[in-house]
Scaffold this active site. Structure first.
Site, PDB file in Angstrom:
ATOM      1  NE  ARG A 164      -0.312   1.600  -6.135  1.00 29.04           N
ATOM      2  CZ  ARG A 164      -1.163   1.609  -7.020  1.00 29.04           C
ATOM      3  NH1 ARG A 164      -1.366   2.170  -8.297  1.00 29.04           N
ATOM      4  NH2 ARG A 164      -2.376   0.880  -6.934  1.00 29.04           N
ATOM      5  CE1 TYR A 218      -1.379  -4.410  -8.394  1.00 31.89           C
ATOM      6  CE2 TYR A 218      -0.153  -2.342  -7.920  1.00 31.89           C
ATOM      7  CZ  TYR A 218      -0.957  -3.515  -7.397  1.00 31.89           C
ATOM      8  OH  TYR A 218      -0.559  -4.021  -6.115  1.00 31.89           O
ATOM      9  NE  ARG A 264      -2.781   1.985 -11.698  1.00 34.67           N
ATOM     10  CZ  ARG A 264      -2.715   3.369 -11.223  1.00 34.67           C
ATOM     11  NH1 ARG A 264      -2.111   4.127 -11.920  1.00 34.67           N
ATOM     12  NH2 ARG A 264      -3.019   3.642 -10.239  1.00 34.67           N
ATOM     13  N   GLY A 318       0.594  -1.247  -0.004  1.00 36.81           N
ATOM     14  CA  GLY A 318      -0.101   0.034   0.037  1.00 36.81           C
ATOM     15  C   GLY A 318       0.620   1.395  -0.084  1.00 36.81           C
ATOM     16  CB  CYS A 328     -13.801  -0.055 -31.013  1.00 34.72           C
ATOM     17  SG  CYS A 328     -12.732  -0.351 -32.427  1.00 34.72           S
ATOM     18  CD  GLU A 345       1.066  -9.157   1.774  1.00 35.47           C
ATOM     19  OE1 GLU A 345       0.237  -8.660   1.823  1.00 35.47           O
ATOM     20  OE2 GLU A 345       1.114 -10.217   2.322  1.00 35.47           O
ATOM     21  N   PRO A 346       5.052  -4.863  -0.441  1.00 36.01           N
ATOM     22  CG  PRO A 346       7.169  -3.989  -0.694  1.00 36.01           C
ATOM     23  CD  PRO A 346       6.412  -5.089   0.188  1.00 36.01           C
TER      24      PRO A 346
HETATM   25  C1  LIG Z   1      -2.812  -8.794   0.269  1.00 36.32           C
HETATM   26  C2  LIG Z   1      -2.099  -7.816  -0.667  1.00 36.32           C
HETATM   27  N1  LIG Z   1      -0.829  -7.492  -0.302  1.00 36.32           N
HETATM   28  C3  LIG Z   1      -0.146  -6.574  -1.087  1.00 36.32           C
HETATM   29  C4  LIG Z   1      -0.491  -5.852  -2.315  1.00 36.32           C
HETATM   30  C5  LIG Z   1       0.358  -4.831  -2.884  1.00 36.32           C
HETATM   31  O1  LIG Z   1      -0.207  -3.780  -2.813  1.00 36.32           O
HETATM   32  P1  LIG Z   1       0.499  -2.406  -3.252  1.00 36.32           P
HETATM   33  O2  LIG Z   1       0.690  -2.675  -4.708  1.00 36.32           O
HETATM   34  O3  LIG Z   1      -0.291  -1.157  -2.944  1.00 36.32           O
HETATM   35  O4  LIG Z   1       1.571  -2.223  -2.438  1.00 36.32           O
HETATM   36  C6  LIG Z   1      -2.069  -6.149  -2.560  1.00 36.32           C
HETATM   37  C7  LIG Z   1      -2.718  -5.366  -3.594  1.00 36.32           C
HETATM   38  O5  LIG Z   1      -3.652  -5.392  -3.997  1.00 36.32           O
HETATM   39  C8  LIG Z   1      -2.748  -7.007  -1.666  1.00 36.32           C
HETATM   40  O6  LIG Z   1      -3.933  -7.470  -2.011  1.00 36.32           O
END
Ligand SMILES: Cc1ncc(COP(=O)(O)O)c(C=O)c1O
Length: 441
Positions: A277, A391, A313, A240, A362, A274-275
């Site tokens: 983005r 993404y 996006r 996040g 289209c 869990e990064p």
């Molecule tokens: C469980 C979980 N962890 C990590 C992420 C990665 O999120 P971000 O790309 O915002 O770091 C997501 C994204 O949907 C997720 O669902």
């Protein structure tokens, strides 16, 4: 400042490679990734959170290119997967199984069985039914499945509603009342071992207090779990961390760490994150060539060869992506995306044009940028859509039977094709003109 994509001598470079060189060799549209950006961002998280022994599990869904996953694995990263396919990808790229976590609200028994057979670090469990299912699968294998409970802390992440995941009304995680019942269930079930707790409240979060509030909300529960004789080791804070799509939008990782580290430390747990983005977003561009410059009505449409099937996006989240010509005489050396970016309306020069940058698909929702002031462009020019590393390709499709773009990885002054452009044949693979077998109703 994102030094990995920068202008020098009036043209755009990725690391030490002029992106025009990639277009000449590989064609367009093409995704171009800076390998060093991915590594740098992962290291920045490790450094900022070093007091809580962070394990960075890169979120495969953000950009699942095998070449990039391999580079991340070699740099010591773990991985966050949400399907059997993502677990497979991570392992195929050389991930240590003991650094792979598996989340998702709808895991199926065969996925769990596969991940167990590979010895992953843990499953982030999202419901009571899932506890039962995992225990059953683990029982058949005569093993204990390592798990974390994904808690839903009911926190507003203040982001786009489609990527908010930690509010009570979202499908993700387990609310705190139900989580209590889960503890009893875990004790009853023989084949589960609770190793951690997990929260992931959403994506593109640009206010550090959102993460802090989430930790505060789950802290009383964590204390209770620790007293209840579960040997907890990890607090997984999810992903996040937001990035700058526009100047001033993202937050330095240290700002998140400043308020999160003391809270995690007080809990006596190791941090897992869990990064997705944050690692990949500004590590990639989508490079396009202008097909036509089409004045129509009161508008100027810049029609490029990339489209919403390549980068969804803008169409689904109305997301802003800086879109800028690859060549512009007079741009200062070092111009790049970032807080003091000169790539603004003002830099469009004396004779700017207000363009809608659109693709050939289209749909009227097929666009990369609307009403943007840009230097005048002409057919054949190259246009970069920035911040496309997360993404982007991973959400791409073959809509309008368009082959998905090639993916190129840059490392220093070299580049290589990490995924071939899809051919016509690739796009019809698996389809049949006539039945191979017919079934009676
Ligand atoms: C469980 C979980 N962890 C990590 C992420 C990665 O999120 P971000 O790309 O915002 O770091 C997501 C994204 O949907 C997720 O669902």
């Amino acid at each position: 400042m994102n030094e990995e994509f920068h202008y020098k001598g009036g043209e755009l470079y990725c690391e030490n490679v002029p992106v025009t060189r990639v277009a000449e060799r590989i064609g367009t549209p093409v995704y171009i990734y800076s390998q060093n950006h991915f590594i740098k961002q992962a290291n920045a998280i490790r450094e900022a959170f070093k007091e809580v022994e962070p394990l960075v599990c890169y979120s495969v869904k953000a950009n699942s290119n095998l070449g990039l996953l391999r580079a991340m694995a070699l740099a010591g990263a773990g991985f966050d997967a949400v399907s059997k396919g993502e677990v497979y990808r991570a392992l195929r790229a050389g991930a240590e199984p003991g650094k792979v976590v598996f989340a998702g609200v709808g895991k199926q028994a065969d996925e769990v069985d596969y991940a167990l057979s590979q010895g992953i670090l843990m499953f982030n469990v999202e419901s009571e039914s899932e506890l039962d299912m995992i225990s059953k699968v683990a029982g058949k294998r005569k093993v204990e499945a390592p798990i974390a409970l994904r808690l839903n802390p009911d926190v507003d992440p203040k982001t786009h509603k489609y990527i908010a995941t930690g509010k009570r009304e979202n499908k993700f995680g387990i609310d705190l009342e139900r989580a209590e019942k889960c503890l009893t269930r875990i004790k009853e079930l023989k084949n589960l071992r609770l190793r951690g707790l997990h929260i992931h409240i959403g994506s593109q979060i640009t206010q550090a207090d959102r993460h802090a509030e989430a930790i505060d909300k789950v802290t009383p529960f964590i204390e209770k779990v620790k007293k209840g004789d579960f040997p907890l080791e990890f607090l997984n804070v999810g992903g996040g961390f937001g990035i700058s799509y526009q100047p001033g939008e993202g937050l330095a990782i240290g700002e998140f760490a400043k308020i999160m580290v003391p809270k995690i430390k007080a809990l006596g747990l190791k941090m897992l994150s869990e990064p997705g983005r944050f690692i990949s977003g500004n590590g990639g561009i989508l490079l396009n060539r202008v097909i036509f410059d089409k004045p129509s009505g009161d508008k100027n449409f810049l029609i490029v060869d990339g489209a919403m099937n390549d980068l969804l996006r803008p169409s689904i989240y109305q997301a802003y992506h800086l879109s800028w010509p690859v060549k512009q005489a007079g741009l200062p050396d070092g111009a790049a995306l970032g807080d003091k970016s000169p790539l603004t309306d003002a830099a469009a020069g004396k004779d700017p044009v207000t363009y809608d940058v659109v693709g050939p698909i289209c749909e009227s929702g097929d666009y990369f940028a609307l009403g943007r002031k840009l230097p005048r462009m002409k057919e054949g020019d190259l246009l970069a859509v920035f911040s496309a590393g997360a993404y982007g390709f991973s959400m791409s499709s073959n809509y309008n039977t368009r082959g998905r773009p090639a993916e190129v990885i840059v490392n220093g002054n070299e580049f290589w094709v990490a995924r071939d452009r899809e051919t016509l044949e690739d796009q019809v693979r698996g389809e049949r003109l006539t039945p191979r077998e017919t079934f009676k109703a």
